[in-house]
Write a protein that holds these residues in place. Structure first.
Motif, PDB file in Angstrom:
ATOM      1  N   LYS A 133       0.328   0.658 -12.374  1.00  0.00           N
ATOM      2  CA  LYS A 133       1.261  -0.673 -11.906  1.00  0.00           C
ATOM      3  C   LYS A 133       0.399  -1.695 -11.168  1.00  0.00           C
ATOM      4  CE  LYS A 133       5.964   1.469 -11.691  1.00  0.00           C
ATOM      5  NZ  LYS A 133       6.198   2.507 -11.254  1.00  0.00           N
ATOM      6  N   GLY A 134      -0.901  -1.340 -10.705  1.00  0.00           N
ATOM      7  CA  GLY A 134      -1.873  -2.167  -9.868  1.00  0.00           C
ATOM      8  C   GLY A 134      -1.436  -2.082  -8.472  1.00  0.00           C
ATOM      9  N   LEU A 135      -0.942  -1.041  -8.102  1.00  0.00           N
ATOM     10  CA  LEU A 135      -0.631  -0.754  -6.798  1.00  0.00           C
ATOM     11  C   LEU A 135      -1.682   0.059  -6.202  1.00  0.00           C
ATOM     12  CD1 LEU A 135       3.034   0.174  -6.977  1.00  0.00           C
ATOM     13  CD2 LEU A 135       2.439  -2.085  -6.092  1.00  0.00           C
ATOM     14  N   ALA A 136      -2.004  -0.057  -4.932  1.00  0.00           N
ATOM     15  CA  ALA A 136      -3.151   0.305  -3.938  1.00  0.00           C
ATOM     16  C   ALA A 136      -2.343   1.666  -3.106  1.00  0.00           C
ATOM     17  CB  ALA A 136      -3.950  -0.504  -2.967  1.00  0.00           C
ATOM     18  N   VAL A 137      -2.520   2.889  -4.092  1.00  0.00           N
ATOM     19  CA  VAL A 137      -1.915   4.051  -3.474  1.00  0.00           C
ATOM     20  C   VAL A 137      -3.099   5.171  -3.380  1.00  0.00           C
ATOM     21  CG1 VAL A 137      -0.405   5.873  -3.997  1.00  0.00           C
ATOM     22  CG2 VAL A 137       0.333   3.204  -4.215  1.00  0.00           C
ATOM     23  N   ARG A 142       0.800  -1.072  -0.128  1.00  0.00           N
ATOM     24  CA  ARG A 142       0.065   0.051   0.097  1.00  0.00           C
ATOM     25  C   ARG A 142       0.674   1.238  -0.095  1.00  0.00           C
ATOM     26  NH1 ARG A 142      -4.933  -1.982   2.391  1.00  0.00           N
ATOM     27  NH2 ARG A 142      -4.970  -4.101   1.348  1.00  0.00           N
ATOM     28  N   VAL A 192      -1.210   3.499  -9.726  1.00  0.00           N
ATOM     29  CA  VAL A 192      -2.606   2.823  -9.923  1.00  0.00           C
ATOM     30  C   VAL A 192      -2.109   1.870 -11.522  1.00  0.00           C
ATOM     31  CG1 VAL A 192      -4.671   3.133 -10.760  1.00  0.00           C
ATOM     32  CG2 VAL A 192      -3.766   4.307  -8.719  1.00  0.00           C
TER      33      VAL A 192
END
Lengths: 208, 387
Positions: free
Chosen positions: A61-65, A46, A59
Motif C-alpha cells: 500500500k506504500g506505507l512505511a511499516v 508509520r 508495503v
C-alpha cells in the motif's frame, strides 16, 4: 475508502488525529487505518506490525511499516518523534502494557489506545453464570490459546493512565454495534456498557 | 587470451568510457583514469526520465541480471526478479545494472589492461571501496541523463552500494531497497574474506598477482576461496536438507580423500565453475572493498548521520536463516533510519536457505519488492502498474 466503510473504532481514532501530523500505528495489521489516515488526513504514516503478511500488505500500500513487536521495538525510537502513537486492540496482547504505554508517551506527544473492555456486562454475566473464562463474539479465544494475556476493564485503564500521570484528553466507550455509549456518562456506566474503550492520552502538562 | 579476459576489456555489454581528463578520485586518494563501465539495460526510459531503477550486484555477480551470460551461457542471476511482468517489471521500469569497478566483466578492474603498460593492472590497480563503486555508477547515471533514480536495489554487497547511494546522493535516490545487507562488514565476515584471499595468494600460480602476464591461472586458490565462501551463503538446515550425509555416486565410503560425500562434490563443482568466470585478483579487490565498508564510521560514528534529512523511502529485507548478514544487521539500519526520521519499511522473511535466499525463488521477497516499487512509482506519478 469512505469513512463510513471504516471500522467504527478506527473512525473514532481518525477523528482524534490532526491532519498533516506524524503518526505511528503500533500493531497496524494490514494498514487499513494508516492508509485511511494517509489519504484523508495527509499524515506521515508509520507502522509496526508483528506479522509478515501484515507488513507485506502495508508495503504494497506504500506505507512505511516495520516488522516488529510493541514490547521490544518502541524503545528504538527517539523521544518526541511522533505526534500520535496509536495502539488499536493490541494492548491486551502485550507482555508489559505499562511499559508499552510509557514508551508510547515518550516517543509521541499523544497516545491513542483502543481495547476490549473486560468489564462489559456480557463478560461479567458470562463469568458469573458459567463460571468459566468468557468467550464472546468479539473475544472468541479460549483462555489457553488466546493471544490476549493482559485483559483490562475501562476502569483499570483509567487507573493505569493515572499511575503514569497521563492526561486523558478524550475517552469514548463503544457498544456492540460500534456506537458511542454516550458522552458524559460516569465511568461505572461505561465500564458496564462499553464493549471497547478508546482513550486519547497526553503527557501531563502538554497542551494539544 | 580466454573469453573471461576478453570480457574485461571488450565486454558483451554497453560500455561507458570516461576519458583520461575525467578521472575518478578514489577514497584512498588515488585517482583512476581512463575508466570503463560496462552495463546492461532492460526496458525503456520514459520521457520524464523518472522510471529508472539501478540494480547493484553482489560480490560475484555482474551486470548480466536478466540476459544470457556471455561467458557461462546461463540465464541472468536475477532472472526471477527482473523482466517483463516480474517484480522489477521491465514493462514499467527502465532497469540498469553495471559491473562494479574492480570487477572483471568489463568495468575497470585488476584484469583490465593498464593503458600505460599494455598489460593487466593486476595488483597495481588501486584498492577500492563501496563508495568508489557508487561514485563510478553515478557517472554512468549522469551519462544516461537521469537525475533521480526511482530506486536503487541490491542484495549483500549490492545492498551496501544501495546504502552508500542513499547516503552519498540522497537527492538522486527516490527509493532504496537494501536486501540481506549491513551498514558495516562484521569481524566474522572480514575473517571469512581473509581466508578466501589467503587461499588465492597461497596458490603458486597466483604469481604475486601477475598470473595473466606470466600465463598462469590460480584456479585452485580461487576455487578454495569460493568453496569456503559458498558455505557461508547457505545454512546448516539447507545443507542438511540438500545433502545430509549422502554419498556421491557410490555405495560406501572409499577410505580415500576423494569426494565421497555429495556436499564435497557440490562444493568442488561450485569452486571449479566459479574460476571459469571470475578473476582471482578481482576477488581480492571486491572482498577488500566490502571489508572496508562501515557507513557509521564514514559519518562520525553515527549511522543516523549517514541518513540525516533524507527524503528517500527505504525498504529493508532480511532472511531468518542468513547468518552472514543476519537480521540484527538490518535492524541496526532500521533503527538508524528511524532515528533520522526516514520513511522505512522492514520485513524479515522466513527461509532456511541462508544468505543465498535473496537470489532464489522467495515469493515473499517478490511480493515485498513488487509492492514497494509499485508504491514508489505511484508516489512519483509514473503511470501503469495496475495493482
Amino acid at each position: 475508502m469512505s469513512s463510513e466503510a471504516l471500522r467504527s473504532d478506527y473512525r473514532l481514532v481518525s477523528e482524534m488525529v490532526r491532519p498533516g501530523t506524524r503518526v505511528l500505528d503500533v500493531g497496524c495489521g494490514d494498514g487499513e487505518l494508516l492508509a485511511f489516515l494517509a489519504q484523508h488526513k495527509q499524515v506521515d504514516a508509520r507502522g509496526i506490525e508483528i506479522s509478515r503478511g501484515g507488513v507485506a500488505a502495508c508495503v504494497a500500500k506504500g506505507l512505511a511499516v516495520i516488522q516488529g513487536d510493541a514490547d521490544t521495538d518502541l524503545a528504538d525510537y527517539p523521544d518526541d518523534c511522533f505526534d500520535y502513537v496509536i495502539l488499536s486492540q493490541t494492548i491486551q496482547a502485550t507482555r508489559n502494557p505499562k511499559i508499552v504505554l510509557e514508551q508510547m508517551l515518550r516517543i509521541g506527544r499523544n497516545a491513542i489506545v483502543s481495547f476490549p473492555n473486560f468489564g462489559h456486562w456480557r463478560i461479567r454475566t458470562h463469568l458469573m453464570f458459567n463460571g468459566r473464562m468468557p468467550v464472546t463474539e468479539n473475544l472468541p479465544d479460549t483462555w489457553y490459546n488466546t493471544p490476549n494475556i493482559h485483559f483490562c476493564t475501562i476502569r483499570d485503564f483509567v487507573a493505569l493512565a493515572d499511575e503514569l500521570q497521563a492526561r486523558i484528553v478524550r475517552a469514548d466507550a463503544l457498544d456492540a454495534a460500534g456506537k458511542p455509549v454516550g458522552v458524559k456518562m460516569p465511568w461505572w456506566f461505561w465500564n458496564m456498557m462499553g464493549e471497547q474503550g478508546i482513550f486519547w492520552l497526553a503527557r501531563q502538562g502538554d497542551r494539544t | 587470451m580466454n573469453q573471461r579476459h576478453h570480457e574485461a576489456d571488450d565486454p558483451h555489454s554497453l560500455v561507458l568510457r570516461l576519458a583520461a581528463d575525467e578521472p575518478l578520485v578514489l577514497e584512498s586518494g588515488a585517482s583512476l583514469a581512463p575508466v570503463q563501465i560496462a552495463y546492461q539495460t532492460y526496458g525503456t526510459l520514459n520521457a520524464a526520465r523518472t522510471n529508472a531503477i539501478l540494480i547493484c550486484h553482489a560480490l560475484t555477480g555482474d551486470q548480466h541480471v536478466a540476459n544470457v551470460h556471455p561467458v557461462t551461457g546461463k540465464a541472468g542471476w536475477w532472472i526471477s526478479m527482473v523482466g517483463p511482468g516480474k517484480p522489477i517489471d521491465t514493462d514499467r521500469f527502465f532497469v540498469i545494472c553495471s559491473n562494479v569497478i574492480g570487477g572483471c566483466m568489463g568495468s575497470s578492474g585488476p584484469a583490465s589492461t593498464d593503458p600505460k603498460t599494455g598489460e593487466a593492472f593486476a595488483t597495481a590497480f588501486p584498492v577500492l571501496t563501496i563508495s568508489d563503486m557508487v561514485r563510478a555508477q553515478a557517472r554512468l547515471i549522469d551519462h544516461l541523463g537521469i537525475e533521480t533514480l526511482l530506486a536503487v536495489v541490491g542484495g549483500s554487497m549490492g545492498g551496501m552500494q544501495v546504502l552508500a547511494w542513499a547516503s552519498l546522493f540522497p537527492g538522486r535516490v527516490f527509493a532504496a531497497m537494501p536486501i540481506a545487507s549491513a551498514a558495516k562488514h562484521s569481524a566474522q565476515n572480514i575473517a571469512f574474506h581473509e581466508v578466501g584471499r589467503q587461499a588465492v595468494m597461497a596458490d603458486p600460480e597466483w604469481r604475486r598477482g601477475r598470473y595473466q602476464q606470466e600465463g598462469a591461472r590460480p584456479v585452485k586458490g580461487l576455487a578454495v576461496a569460493r568453496m569456503a565462501a559458498h558455505i557461508t551463503y547457505l545454512s546448516e538446515p539447507a545443507l542438511q536438507r540438500k545433502f545430509g550425509r549422502k554419498l556421491q555416486d557410490r555405495e560406501a565410503p572409499t577410505f580415500s580423500f576423494d569426494a565421497d560425500f555429495q556436499v564435497e562434490s557440490y562444493l568442488r563443482h561450485q569452486g571449479i565453475s566459479f574460476v571459469e568466470r571470475f578473476d582471482a585478483n578481482s576477488y581480492l579487490y571486491l572482498t577488500r572493498a566490502m571489508d572496508y565498508f562501515d557507513l557509521a564510521a564514514d559519518n562520525g560514528g553515527s549511522l543516523g548521520a549517514a541518513f540525516r534529512n533524507t527524503r528517500t523511502r527505504f525498504c529493508l529485507v532480511s532472511f531468518t536463516s542468513d547468518w552472514l548478514f543476519p537480521t540484527t544487521d538490518s535492524r541496526q539500519i532500521v533503527h538508524a533510519l528511524n532515528a533520522a526520521g526516514a520513511s522505512v519499511s522492514f520485513v524479515e522473511i522466513e527461509s532456511d536457505k541462508g544468505h543465498d535466499a535473496f537470489l532464489l525463488e522467495e515469493p515473499n521477497l517478490f511480493a515485498t519488492t513488487r509492492g514497494f516499487l509499485n508504491a514508489a512509482a505511484t508516489a512519483r506519478g509514473i503511470p501503469g502498474g495496475a495493482a
